[in-house]
Write a protein that holds these residues in place. Structure first.
Motif, PDB file in Angstrom:
ATOM      1  N   TYR A 163       0.841  -1.206   0.000  1.00  0.00           N
ATOM      2  CA  TYR A 163       0.000   0.000   0.000  1.00  0.00           C
ATOM      3  C   TYR A 163       0.874   1.252   0.000  1.00  0.00           C
ATOM      4  N   GLN A 205      -5.559   0.301  -2.808  1.00  0.00           N
ATOM      5  CA  GLN A 205      -6.800  -0.188  -2.202  1.00  0.00           C
ATOM      6  C   GLN A 205      -6.845  -1.714  -2.176  1.00  0.00           C
ATOM      7  N   ALA A 206      -6.334  -2.346  -3.221  1.00  0.00           N
ATOM      8  CA  ALA A 206      -6.295  -3.805  -3.253  1.00  0.00           C
ATOM      9  C   ALA A 206      -5.376  -4.353  -2.159  1.00  0.00           C
ATOM     10  N   SER A 209      -7.206  -4.291   1.075  1.00  0.00           N
ATOM     11  CA  SER A 209      -8.200  -5.367   1.116  1.00  0.00           C
ATOM     12  C   SER A 209      -7.554  -6.704   1.450  1.00  0.00           C
ATOM     13  N   THR A 237      -9.067  -4.904   9.917  1.00  0.00           N
ATOM     14  CA  THR A 237     -10.468  -4.470   9.901  1.00  0.00           C
ATOM     15  C   THR A 237     -10.625  -2.985  10.193  1.00  0.00           C
ATOM     16  N   HIS A 275      -9.770   1.734   7.345  1.00  0.00           N
ATOM     17  CA  HIS A 275     -10.573   2.661   6.540  1.00  0.00           C
ATOM     18  C   HIS A 275      -9.905   4.037   6.405  1.00  0.00           C
ATOM     19  N   ALA A 282      -7.491   3.844   3.617  1.00  0.00           N
ATOM     20  CA  ALA A 282      -8.202   3.819   2.339  1.00  0.00           C
ATOM     21  C   ALA A 282      -8.631   5.226   1.925  1.00  0.00           C
TER      22      ALA A 282
END
Length: 296
Positions: free
Chosen positions: A210, A270-271, A274, A279, A282, A285
């Motif tokens: 990321y 973003q992948a 994921s 969890t 966000h 992201a």
């Protein structure tokens, strides 16, 4: 997380970072040095790197004191690099964050010293009394930051950039330059935040991926903005890379393909999130969205 909640988190985090910078960057350093340091780092900039540190810390439920120190340290390294990059021996720029650059305001010698002092202060901030941050974590954070800022990272990328002026680079060589010059410190920001928390091998690799994607996306968007926005919007001199005959993603790929490249890197970031198994990622992201959608 809603947009409003994210915006509120950003405002609070930025206020905390600004307060910590103001507290830790000394006003009383001798012979006006403190004034030049504070001018170079306070009251300006997007503070993306500190936000990435804090968001990654939150995603891995980490040590908040260590993360705040890492956020301040990485911003000090970034600020010192801008002070030096703007000097006549490098990019020779006169505008940064909407105001005269440090060497214009204080002279070249004082600007050089201010950058040197900010670099050293970054590692001082990272290494407080062990009652505040465990020694092993201090060492890990210092190592991540040093490697991203040195010859294999930011400084090496700047050396390539200076040597490449007037040369035609292909996309692979351009990418290598920017992964070092810009991407390494942004990736390190994510990993320093993660180091403050609990990240297994899967999450660590995903966050590294990321950070690499978002670090390169930031530079691609920067190159796009350099030719599409005015200096007043950017807070720095627009079009200076083109004027200096420096290779950019726009000069190598063209504007349309550069925009496609930024979108592809955003999707990669973003992948990676994921795939992280986290969890609470966000905020990371939404920071990726912020990097690609920005106008300055």
């Amino acid at each position: 997380m809603t947009d409003a909640e994210f915006d509120a988190w950003c405002r609070q985090a930025l206020d905390e970072v600004e307060g910590a910078l103001s507290a830790w960057v000394p006003a009383d350093a001798p012979a006006g040095l403190g004034e030049a340091m504070r001018y170079g780092v306070l009251d300006g900039g997007k503070r993306l790197r500190p936000l990435l540190v804090l968001a990654a810390c939150d995603a891995t439920r980490g040590h908040r004191e260590a993360a705040m120190r890492a956020a301040v340290a990485v911003e000090l390294i970034h600020a010192y690099s801008l002070v030096h990059d703007d000097m006549p021996c490098m990019d020779n720029d006169v505008l940064r964050r909407g105001k005269p650059t440090v060497h214009v305001q204080f002279g070249e010698a004082q600007a050089m010293l201010a950058g040197d002092a900010m670099q050293a202060l970054a590692f001082e901030v990272l290494t407080p009394d062990e009652s505040l941050v465990p020694l092993a974590l201090q060492a890990r954070l210092a190592g991540l930051l040093a490697r991203s800022a040195g010859h294999s990272g930011m400084a090496g990328g700047q050396a390539i950039d200076l040597a490449a002026t007037g040369q035609a680079l292909d996309e692979q060589r351009l990418q290598d330059m920017h992964r070092r010059k810009t991407g390494a410190l942004l990736q390190a920001s994510v990993l320093m935040g993660a180091a403050c928390g609990q990240a297994d091998a899967r999450a660590w690799q995903a966050l590294s991926d990321y950070g690499a994607a978002i670090g390169l996306a930031f530079q691609v968007v920067d190159d796009i903005l350099d030719v599409t926005q005015a200096s007043e919007t950017l807070g720095k001199t627009a079009g200076k890379d083109l004027d200096a005959n420096k290779p950019t993603y726009v000069s190598v790929l063209g504007l349309a393909r550069a925009r496609e490249r930024a979108a592809a890197l955003h999707a990669q970031a973003q992948a990676a999130l994921s795939a992280s198994g986290l969890t609470a990622a966000h905020k990371l992201a939404m920071l990726a969205d912020k990097v690609v959608d920005r106008e300055s």
